[in-house]
Scaffold this motif. Structure first.
Motif, short mmCIF file in Angstrom:
data_model
loop_
_atom_site.label_atom_id
_atom_site.label_comp_id
_atom_site.label_asym_id
_atom_site.label_seq_id
_atom_site.Cartn_x
_atom_site.Cartn_y
_atom_site.Cartn_z
N TYR A 8 -7.23 -2.49 11.81
CA TYR A 8 -6.91 -3.92 11.76
C TYR A 8 -6.57 -4.35 10.34
O TYR A 8 -5.61 -5.09 10.11
CB TYR A 8 -8.07 -4.75 12.30
CG TYR A 8 -7.77 -6.23 12.27
CD1 TYR A 8 -6.92 -6.79 13.22
CD2 TYR A 8 -8.30 -7.06 11.28
CE1 TYR A 8 -6.62 -8.14 13.19
CE2 TYR A 8 -8.00 -8.41 11.24
CZ TYR A 8 -7.16 -8.94 12.20
OH TYR A 8 -6.85 -10.28 12.16
N LYS A 9 -7.36 -3.88 9.36
CA LYS A 9 -7.11 -4.25 7.97
C LYS A 9 -5.76 -3.72 7.50
O LYS A 9 -5.06 -4.37 6.71
CB LYS A 9 -8.23 -3.76 7.07
CG LYS A 9 -9.54 -4.52 7.26
CD LYS A 9 -10.62 -4.07 6.29
CE LYS A 9 -10.37 -4.61 4.90
NZ LYS A 9 -11.53 -4.33 4.01
N SER A 10 -5.34 -2.55 7.97
CA SER A 10 -4.02 -2.02 7.61
C SER A 10 -2.92 -2.92 8.13
O SER A 10 -1.95 -3.24 7.41
CB SER A 10 -3.85 -0.61 8.17
OG SER A 10 -4.77 0.28 7.57
N PHE A 11 -3.04 -3.37 9.39
CA PHE A 11 -2.06 -4.31 9.94
C PHE A 11 -2.10 -5.64 9.20
O PHE A 11 -1.06 -6.25 8.91
CB PHE A 11 -2.33 -4.53 11.44
CG PHE A 11 -1.77 -3.46 12.33
CD1 PHE A 11 -0.40 -3.33 12.53
CD2 PHE A 11 -2.62 -2.56 12.97
CE1 PHE A 11 0.12 -2.33 13.35
CE2 PHE A 11 -2.11 -1.56 13.79
CZ PHE A 11 -0.74 -1.44 13.98
N LEU A 12 -3.30 -6.11 8.87
CA LEU A 12 -3.44 -7.38 8.17
C LEU A 12 -2.78 -7.32 6.79
O LEU A 12 -2.07 -8.24 6.40
CB LEU A 12 -4.93 -7.72 8.03
CG LEU A 12 -5.27 -8.98 7.23
CD1 LEU A 12 -4.64 -10.21 7.87
CD2 LEU A 12 -6.78 -9.15 7.12
N HIS A 13 -3.00 -6.22 6.07
CA HIS A 13 -2.40 -6.10 4.75
C HIS A 13 -0.87 -6.06 4.86
O HIS A 13 -0.17 -6.62 4.00
CB HIS A 13 -2.92 -4.84 4.07
CG HIS A 13 -4.36 -4.94 3.68
ND1 HIS A 13 -5.04 -3.94 3.02
CD2 HIS A 13 -5.27 -5.93 3.86
CE1 HIS A 13 -6.29 -4.30 2.81
NE2 HIS A 13 -6.45 -5.50 3.32
N GLY A 14 -0.37 -5.43 5.91
CA GLY A 14 1.07 -5.44 6.13
C GLY A 14 1.60 -6.84 6.40
O GLY A 14 2.65 -7.24 5.88
N ALA A 15 0.85 -7.62 7.19
CA ALA A 15 1.25 -9.00 7.48
C ALA A 15 1.25 -9.84 6.21
O ALA A 15 2.13 -10.69 6.02
CB ALA A 15 0.31 -9.60 8.52
N MET A 16 0.27 -9.61 5.33
CA MET A 16 0.22 -10.36 4.08
C MET A 16 1.44 -10.07 3.22
O MET A 16 2.01 -10.97 2.58
CB MET A 16 -1.05 -10.00 3.31
CG MET A 16 -2.32 -10.50 3.95
SD MET A 16 -2.33 -12.31 4.09
CE MET A 16 -3.35 -12.53 5.54
N LYS A 17 1.86 -8.84 3.18
CA LYS A 17 3.04 -8.48 2.39
C LYS A 17 4.31 -9.12 2.96
O LYS A 17 5.22 -9.48 2.20
CB LYS A 17 3.17 -6.97 2.31
CG LYS A 17 2.03 -6.35 1.48
CD LYS A 17 2.08 -4.84 1.43
CE LYS A 17 0.93 -4.30 0.59
NZ LYS A 17 0.91 -2.83 0.52
#
Length: 208
Positions: A8-17
């Motif tokens: 989830y954190k990997s997807f979240l970090h991608g969304a932030m970028k």
């Protein structure tokens, strides 16, 4: 075993970028580093909005939805407090004043001259202290679920309301069930989660 929180954190970090955010480690002094999420392009003239998280989750997990909603309008900064997420220090201080000092120094190193602070719980206490210590930096504040200072009477009354005898018993869970209790009290309308997620949150966030 699949680590749900890590995925989830990997997807979240991608969304932030995708909304123009990136991470930066800011050295306050040797041995003390604050991790920030901040705008990729800081040259745009947007008002600075700083989100200060509570005890438990790191900055971006706490404020993810607000960042996604506001990153196009504001220059959003989301730090991890010392001892949370990617921030650390070798100094012995554990006070709100020390957190406030480091936060102010970090923001100034990033070129933030005036900002609005948004504080949740512990983050609210740091926001109040920053406004007191650095009135030239703090233009305005939004604070929720917090107090100006955690006095003994305020602390005892709060513990009585939530049914715990001490803050470590509540804030430092030792089992998945205790983690569920912590999140049930600290959140509004938390969706029903399977037990393995509470176990993973316990392992990742509290047993580092």
């Amino acid at each position: 075993m699949v680590k749900f929180l890590s995925i989830y954190k990997s997807f979240l970090h991608g969304a932030m970028k995708l909304v123009g955010m990136t991470t930066q480690a800011v050295e306050i002094e040797p041995g003390t580093v604050l991790n920030f999420w901040l705008p990729t392009d800081t040259s745009k003239n947007k008002p600075a909005l700083v989100f200060l998280h509570g005890f438990g989750f790191d900055g971006i997990l706490t404020w993810q939805f607000q960042v996604l909603a506001l990153a196009k309008t504001y220059a959003v900064y989301v730090p991890d407090f010392l001892f949370f997420g990617g921030s650390f220090t070798d100094r012995p201080e554990r006070t709100v004043e020390f957190q406030s000092e480091c936060m102010a120094r970090g923001l100034r190193k990033l070129g933030v001259e005036r900002c609005t602070l948004v504080g949740l719980s512990y983050g609210g206490m740091v926001a109040f202290k920053m406004a007191e210590m650095y009135p030239d930096l703090v233009e305005s504040m939004v604070v929720t679920c917090s107090v100006m200072a955690l006095t003994e009477s305020v602390s005892n009354a709060a513990l009585q309301r939530i049914g715990f005898s001490s803050w470590p018993d509540y804030l430092l869970p030792k089992t998945a069930d205790c983690t569920k209790t912590l999140l049930d009290i600290a959140t509004y309308n938390l969706p029903r989660l399977p037990q393995f997620i509470y176990k993973e949150i316990l392992e990742v966030l509290f047993f580092l």
